[in-house]
Design an enzyme around this catalytic site. Sequence first.
Site, PDB file in Angstrom:
ATOM      1  N   ARG A  68       0.862  -1.123   0.077  1.00 38.61           N
ATOM      2  CA  ARG A  68      -0.138   0.127   0.151  1.00 38.61           C
ATOM      3  C   ARG A  68       0.750   1.204   0.159  1.00 38.61           C
ATOM      4  NH1 ARG A  68      -2.716   0.435   6.187  1.00 38.61           N
ATOM      5  NH2 ARG A  68      -0.783   0.482   7.379  1.00 38.61           N
ATOM      6  N   GLU A  71      -2.409   8.813   7.127  1.00 35.21           N
ATOM      7  CA  GLU A  71      -1.103   8.780   7.759  1.00 35.21           C
ATOM      8  C   GLU A  71       0.095   9.177   6.769  1.00 35.21           C
ATOM      9  OE1 GLU A  71      -0.404   4.869   9.675  1.00 35.21           O
ATOM     10  OE2 GLU A  71      -1.505   5.634  11.472  1.00 35.21           O
ATOM     11  N   GLU A 114      -6.983   6.495  15.549  1.00 36.55           N
ATOM     12  CA  GLU A 114      -6.960   5.066  15.302  1.00 36.55           C
ATOM     13  C   GLU A 114      -6.124   4.554  16.736  1.00 36.55           C
ATOM     14  OE1 GLU A 114      -4.763   3.283  12.145  1.00 36.55           O
ATOM     15  OE2 GLU A 114      -5.866   4.478  10.850  1.00 36.55           O
ATOM     16  N   TRP A 123       1.979  -5.954  13.499  1.00 35.07           N
ATOM     17  CA  TRP A 123       3.321  -5.383  12.889  1.00 35.07           C
ATOM     18  C   TRP A 123       4.424  -5.428  13.569  1.00 35.07           C
ATOM     19  CZ3 TRP A 123       4.127  -0.911  15.420  1.00 35.07           C
ATOM     20  CH2 TRP A 123       2.792  -0.464  15.799  1.00 35.07           C
ATOM     21  N   LYS A 166      -5.011  -9.365   8.912  1.00 39.64           N
ATOM     22  CA  LYS A 166      -6.011 -10.336   9.443  1.00 39.64           C
ATOM     23  C   LYS A 166      -5.674 -10.537  10.925  1.00 39.64           C
ATOM     24  CE  LYS A 166      -4.073 -14.586   7.096  1.00 39.64           C
ATOM     25  NZ  LYS A 166      -2.889 -13.414   6.297  1.00 39.64           N
TER      26      LYS A 166
HETATM   27  C1  GAL Z   1      -2.210   2.382  10.546  1.00 38.94           C
HETATM   28  C2  GAL Z   1      -2.970   2.490   9.506  1.00 38.94           C
HETATM   29  C3  GAL Z   1      -4.139   1.499   9.439  1.00 38.94           C
HETATM   30  C4  GAL Z   1      -3.738   0.381  10.049  1.00 38.94           C
HETATM   31  C5  GAL Z   1      -2.883   0.394  11.363  1.00 38.94           C
HETATM   32  C6  GAL Z   1      -2.674  -0.995  12.025  1.00 38.94           C
HETATM   33  O1  GAL Z   1      -0.955   2.957  10.605  1.00 38.94           O
HETATM   34  O2  GAL Z   1      -3.489   3.521   9.337  1.00 38.94           O
HETATM   35  O3  GAL Z   1      -4.759   1.476   8.250  1.00 38.94           O
HETATM   36  O4  GAL Z   1      -2.848  -0.578   9.147  1.00 38.94           O
HETATM   37  O5  GAL Z   1      -1.933   1.044  11.216  1.00 38.94           O
HETATM   38  O6  GAL Z   1      -1.974  -0.769  13.255  1.00 38.94           O
END
Ligand code: GAL
Length: 673
Positions: free
Chosen positions: A105, A144, A299, A307, A348
Amino acid sequence: MTIWYGGDYNPEQWPREVWDEDVTLMQRGGISLATVGVFSWARLEPRPGEYDFAWLDDVLDTLHAGGIRVDLATATASPPPWLAKRHPETLPVTEEGVRLAVGSRQQYCPSSPVYRDRARQLVTRLVERYAQHPALELWHVNNEYGCHVSHCYCEVSAAAFRTWLEAKYATIEELNRAWGTAFWSQHYDAFDEVEPPRAAPSFRNPTQLLDFDRFSSDELLACYRSEVEVIRATSEVPITTNFMGFFKPVDYWTWAREVDIVSDDTYPDPADPLSAPYAAMVRDLMRSLGDGAPWLLMEQSPSAVNWRPQNAAKAPGQMRAWSYQSVARGADGILFFQWRQSAAGSEKFHSGMVPHGGTDTRVWREIEQLGGELRRLSGDQVGLEGSRVPAQVAIALDWDSWWALEQPASPTNVSYLETLFAWHHALTSQGVTVDFVRADGDLSGYRLVVAPAHFVATDAQLENLASFADSGGTLVVGFGTAITDEHLHVRLGGYLGEPLRRTLGVWIEEFAPPAAPDLRAVGGGAAPSVALDGEVLGGSAAGSIWAEYVRVEDAATVATFADGALAGWPAVTRRGGDASAAWYVATLPEPDALRHLAARVLADAGVELPPAAATGANLEVVRRGELVFVINHGAEDAELLLEGTDLLTGHPSQGAKLHPQGVAVIDGMQRLG
Ligand code: GAL
Ligand code: ZN
């Protein structure tokens, strides 16, 4: 008015019948705001110029029918594969010359006119179609900015960099002067010889690097502006783009002026014991970026992310505790990534508000509980949303200093953020609320300003800090401050330069950071440190990161270095009378010592520490408006000491127990007292 509650809603992953269930569940969970369309470009414009909005109409109408407001994204953060296929030059290039591919992305070059134009065309259609939609509450531009690609080194970016440099310097000789190209045979004869700082044999020109950081932040901002222009032409709905806490590549001071409401994405690691105080610092930044106005937590994760190498789940109650931390520190909304946990794709295993296991789960129950609570806390009677968080103390934050200080070929391996955090934590752990400020901003509302490692200083910033101290404010200047001007030219004649030298009564002769033999550094081991001594530090202590030979002209030495060649030299100095003072701190004292010093400085500044709110360790206490928030981040029960009513239980607060991860929102301290 309400405290917003919700999250990223990506229904295109699910069959239509799930959408109705989504809305029913949203209502059950107290959800009031859904962020829609963040990564929908490929679905909205499956082929160049061919748009498909029918499904989005359906999503917005369905949400609207269910009483859910919409934060509509412009969907430009991830171009569809067809863009790269037709215009490979829109793909970004790394400093090593690697062109990044599709299949993930955010694969776009921020300077690409093709990308920007395509993005504007999409936004134009979206605005035409949805500006008047009754569900629309907020525009969410892109996502972001800079998250994955903040700097692009392609030919298109190189040309844009040259244009940016020409606008800044006008003549090539001016650039040569600013960059100090007289050294290492770097003199440029014309702008077209200048390149972005791509991978090179040795240290790249420091001012070139700094200008490229500035340029890269500006290019992303230009992308944002180009979308905002389209929206503003037709719509009066407020606009935001989501920030990422202390995100080094993007200078949020500049950006914050251009959003209608500041919003932030923060993912503290549940496994890190310092996450709560670090996240507190992030929340304080968000409030400060908007000059104290309420902001949105756009968020956070309901539980684990996917991650990190190791992805800890949030402890029971931790999501709630950290959410209240945001509200306490000025947020008027708590949102998540994402509503329904994906069944496929790269995220996921990232938690969702509706987990894979459905609603008979801990995560969902906690989502539902918080939604209900925030709903009850909303409204005029409580007066929470819109209220302000008072602060008498501020820390100066500066992206130029961050960028420059962490360049290679510097005196030591400083983490700018770690240095800020040390100070922030030392202050907040005593119950003091801290704002962030620009060093050349309005400081008049503060009693104490701390400027740690403000490495790159303009004359205006120095004058402003000095005059704050000269007019009765208490100023603390930390090591590594005012070493260079804005072109990274050293301020000669003793580090620190005028006018701080006069205000602080000291100057710096030489840096002498504590060093470890390389072997130990390679093998890990304790960070190199230097011994300190002084009553203001609580006696003997260790300092790390930095040390220097401080020459005192007109100040009292209140702590000294205690070993090695620096033994007996000043480590902390103070110039001033009984009331305000100007302090200089030549190292980073260890946490306990720094807390000790901070307490002393707060006393100088006349900042009263709030009365203890509860017994126990690792408590966070913040006043917002008329309310006091107490959050127990510790492992032990705490007992509340403050009189009032805990709005979360409806019971008197004094004497009540606060379990680990427990929260109290205490009202009535003023209104009833
Ligand atoms: C942010 C992003 C989201 C999602 C999230 C996961 O950086 O804006 O789309 O990927 O992290 O933690
Ligand atoms: Zn590029």
